[in-house]
Structures are given as C-alpha cells and as structure tokens.
Design an enzyme around this catalytic site. Structure first.
Site, short mmCIF file in Angstrom:
data_model
loop_
_atom_site.label_atom_id
_atom_site.label_comp_id
_atom_site.label_asym_id
_atom_site.label_seq_id
_atom_site.Cartn_x
_atom_site.Cartn_y
_atom_site.Cartn_z
N LYS A 179 0.87 -1.18 0.00
CA LYS A 179 0.00 0.00 0.00
C LYS A 179 0.91 1.23 0.00
O LYS A 179 1.76 1.39 0.87
CB LYS A 179 -0.87 -0.02 1.26
CG LYS A 179 -1.67 1.26 1.55
CD LYS A 179 -2.94 1.31 0.74
CE LYS A 179 -3.83 2.47 1.18
NZ LYS A 179 -4.49 2.22 2.47
N VAL A 180 0.69 2.11 -0.98
CA VAL A 180 1.48 3.33 -1.10
C VAL A 180 0.57 4.51 -1.37
O VAL A 180 -0.63 4.35 -1.60
CB VAL A 180 2.53 3.22 -2.25
CG1 VAL A 180 3.49 2.06 -1.99
CG2 VAL A 180 1.84 3.08 -3.61
N SER A 181 1.13 5.69 -1.38
CA SER A 181 0.40 6.89 -1.76
C SER A 181 0.32 7.00 -3.28
O SER A 181 1.29 6.69 -3.98
CB SER A 181 1.11 8.14 -1.23
OG SER A 181 1.23 8.12 0.17
N THR A 229 0.07 11.52 -0.72
CA THR A 229 -0.94 12.28 -1.46
C THR A 229 -1.32 13.53 -0.69
O THR A 229 -1.55 14.59 -1.27
CB THR A 229 -2.18 11.41 -1.71
OG1 THR A 229 -1.78 10.23 -2.43
CG2 THR A 229 -3.22 12.15 -2.52
N ALA A 230 -1.41 13.40 0.63
CA ALA A 230 -1.77 14.55 1.46
C ALA A 230 -0.81 15.72 1.21
O ALA A 230 -1.23 16.86 1.01
CB ALA A 230 -1.77 14.16 2.93
N HIS A 246 -6.41 10.14 7.77
CA HIS A 246 -7.06 9.05 8.50
C HIS A 246 -8.11 9.53 9.50
O HIS A 246 -8.87 10.44 9.23
CB HIS A 246 -6.00 8.16 9.17
CG HIS A 246 -4.99 7.59 8.24
ND1 HIS A 246 -5.29 7.12 6.97
CD2 HIS A 246 -3.65 7.40 8.39
CE1 HIS A 246 -4.19 6.67 6.39
NE2 HIS A 246 -3.18 6.83 7.22
#
Length: 267
Positions: free
Chosen positions: A54-56, A105-106, A146
C-alpha cells in the site's frame, strides 16, 4: 511460498485484507504481513521490498517501473481528504507545518493548494504525532489524514482547510489517497486483484469476523471511530477503481507533473 504484504494498521486496510491475511481466501498463498505507515511503505516500495504494498498515489511516478497498480484495495473517495489544522485561523506564509510524509498524497495536495502561501518550513512527522505537536505549539500547522478527521477537535484545533473538499470542488472528482501495487515479475496482478476483491467481499459479508483483528491494530481508536473510518475509506472504489477513480488519479498526477512536483506518468 508466502506473499509479502505491507499495509498500514489503519482500519480500512485491516478490514480489506483481514481474510487474505488469515488464509480465508480460497487459492491465495499464505501472507507474510508487515504493518507500516505509508511514508515508510513509499520508500520500501522504491527499494522493491514487498510483493504487494500500500502506497500513496503521489508516490506512483517513482514506483511504476517495478510495480503495477491494482484497481482494487486502495483508498479513494469523497469527503475523505486531508485536513490542514491550526490552533486558530491564520495564514500559512512563514509557518512551520508538520506533514505525514514527503511523497504522500496529502502533502502533494497541500503543495498544490498552498502554492500562493508557501510555509517557511516542512517537517515530516509520524501522523499520530501531528495533532499533539500542533496543540503543544511545536508546529504552527499540521497536515492530517485518516481518523484525525473525527478527533481533531479534542485537541482544540481548527480546520483551516479540507483539501478533499477543495479538490472535489475544483475537479469534480473523488480524491485518490492510497493505492495497492503488485511487484512485476513476482506477483500476477490479475490473480492478486481477485484475492483482494474476495477478501473485501468476505469482509462485507461478515464484518464481525475481522473485528478483533481490526481493533487490536487500530492504534487505540475507540470502536465508534473505527466504524466511521471503515465506512468512509472502504467503498465502491476499493472494490474497483473504475473509470472515475482512474480519472481522479490521472488528474492528480497530471497536475503535479505540470507544476513540476513529480515526474510525468499516465496510468
């Protein structure tokens, strides 16, 4: 041979992957699980460390040489964007801002949004330390992700901006946050997609089955917040990215490349 999998301990990931991790998906191999924050997995994937990871979405331009994007299992949706928090309304010019990772991404959204009011200093901080740090004055502002959407008021903080709301208003598209990648030459992407989709289907069919596992890894979240988290981040895009999800990812990465923030890539 075990399949190495790296995801976050957040409830959306543990919900999606519970059945796969626990050997409940017919035909799937055993899983060697690693929990890590997304800033860690972004770097680990660049080194080819895991079979499934799982990655951005923001990290994809550096990873697609060795990995293939799966159209399932990730986090993408509406009303789920990162927040910019402060102890009171203020301009960010000259501020010190804590962010959860420089290829998240944030942070990419933040850089696009804050182009006309750049902060003086950015510090990468584990996301669970950001809100306490802003509340205690160590940082002028914090970029959170989150479950912080549901809990930031407890720290006496103010949401200066909702970057998901900003993105949706500007593009009309959902916000692409986390992606699942399969290592080329090691994992059959089509097979992995079916394993993950079946794991998700089993989770939806019997949500109680993974409850203890999810709560045990939820970093001290209370059950009500865990439920909110899953309902927000596990949705139709988790099952299938679809044309709209793919358009959202390409829009984000296209804007980032045009602004000179990432290499150019087309999904």
């Amino acid at each position: 041979m075990a399949l190495s999998l790296a995801v976050s301990p957040c409830p959306n990931d543990t919900f999606v992957f519970h059945a796969l991790i626990h050997g409940l998906v017919p035909g799937a191999p055993p899983v060697d699980l690693t929990f890590a924050d997304v800033d860690v997995t972004n770097t680990a994937a660049e080194n080819g460390a895991f079979d499934l990871v799982k990655v951005s979405y923001a990290a994809l331009p550096w990873l697609l040489g060795d990995y293939e994007l799966l159209h399932c299992g990730g986090a993408l949706g509406r009303g789920c964007g990162p927040l910019v928090l402060t102890r009171g309304q203020r301009d960010l010019t000259g501020a010190t801002v804590a962010v959860p990772g420089d290829r998240t991404t944030a942070y990419l959204l933040f850089r696009l949004w804050a182009a006309d009011q750049p902060p003086a200093r950015i510090e990468v901080v584990p996301f669970h330390q950001i809100m306490p740090g802003v509340a205690e004055g160590r940082y002028d502002a914090g970029l959170v992700i989150h479950e912080a959407r549901f809990t930031y008021q407890r720290y006496g903080l103010t949401a200066l901006a909702d970057l998901g709301e900003w993105w949706e208003k500007d593009t009309g598209l959902p916000i692409p946050l986390g992606a699942i990648l399969a290592k080329k030459g090691t994992v059959d992407a089509a097979q992995a997609t079916e394993w993950i989709r079946e794991s998700l289907r089993l989770g939806w069919l019997d949500p109680a089955a993974g409850k203890d596992f999810i709560l045990a890894n939820a970093q001290e979240m209370e059950p009500a917040v865990v439920t909110q988290h899953i309902e927000l981040y596990v949705n139709e895009f988790t099952l299938d990215l679809g044309e709209e999800g793919l358009a959202a990812a390409n829009a984000l990465l296209g804007r980032a490349a045009a602004a000179g923030l990432t290499p150019e890539v087309k999904l």
